[in-house]
Write a protein that holds these residues in place. Structure first.
Motif, PDB file in Angstrom:
ATOM      1  N   LYS A  67      32.882  75.736  25.911  1.00 65.59           N
ATOM      2  CA  LYS A  67      33.732  74.644  26.420  1.00 65.59           C
ATOM      3  C   LYS A  67      32.890  73.412  26.717  1.00 65.59           C
ATOM      4  O   LYS A  67      33.279  72.281  26.407  1.00 65.59           O
ATOM      5  CB  LYS A  67      34.464  75.082  27.692  1.00 65.59           C
ATOM      6  N   CYS A  71      33.091  69.677  25.199  1.00 62.92           N
ATOM      7  CA  CYS A  71      33.151  68.462  26.026  1.00 62.92           C
ATOM      8  C   CYS A  71      32.088  67.470  25.591  1.00 62.92           C
ATOM      9  O   CYS A  71      32.356  66.270  25.496  1.00 62.92           O
ATOM     10  CB  CYS A  71      32.953  68.799  27.506  1.00 62.92           C
ATOM     11  N   ASN A  72      30.877  67.963  25.328  1.00 63.03           N
ATOM     12  CA  ASN A  72      29.799  67.078  24.890  1.00 63.03           C
ATOM     13  C   ASN A  72      30.132  66.417  23.563  1.00 63.03           C
ATOM     14  O   ASN A  72      29.880  65.226  23.380  1.00 63.03           O
ATOM     15  CB  ASN A  72      28.477  67.857  24.764  1.00 63.03           C
TER      16      ASN A  72
END
Length: 115
Positions: A67, A71-72
């Motif tokens: 996750k 997100c990155n």
């Protein structure tokens, strides 16, 4: 004469040992096992449960890590979009400047000044 170094330290030991009662050995062994076995079995099941919990924890951590990676990558995409917007604004400004310069040169030409 026979000195102390001539006598084997094991000599006479076998004769000193009492006769071993096989049944007594078996009973002592069973008693020892029955004393320690329940604790060992409880320890074994506790370790198995701990191992299962660790596996679940590791899987959960791997999901959380993936996750964070997502997100990155989303943040990278956002940075790319904001950079693209910045360069688009620069291009719009350059185009506006070029149009303004074109208008000025056109007015100068109409006034009779050759550039």
């Amino acid at each position: 004469g026979v000195g102390p170094s001539d006598v084997s330290p094991d000599e006479g030991v076998v004769e000193d040992l009492p006769l071993i009662d096989e049944k007594a050995v078996e009973q002592l062994t069973e008693g020892l096992i029955s004393h320690y076995l329940p604790d060992l079995q409880r320890s074994k099941s506790a370790l198995q449960e701990l191992t299962q919990n660790q596996v679940v924890l590791l899987e959960t951590l791997e999901q959380e890590i993936s996750k964070f990676k997502e997100c990155n990558s989303i943040l990278d995409i956002n940075a790319l979009f904001s950079e693209a917007k910045h360069y688009h604004n620069k291009l719009v400004n350059i185009r506006n400047e070029m149009m303004m310069l074109h208008e000025k040169t056109s007015k100068l030409k109409v006034s009779g000044i050759n550039i």
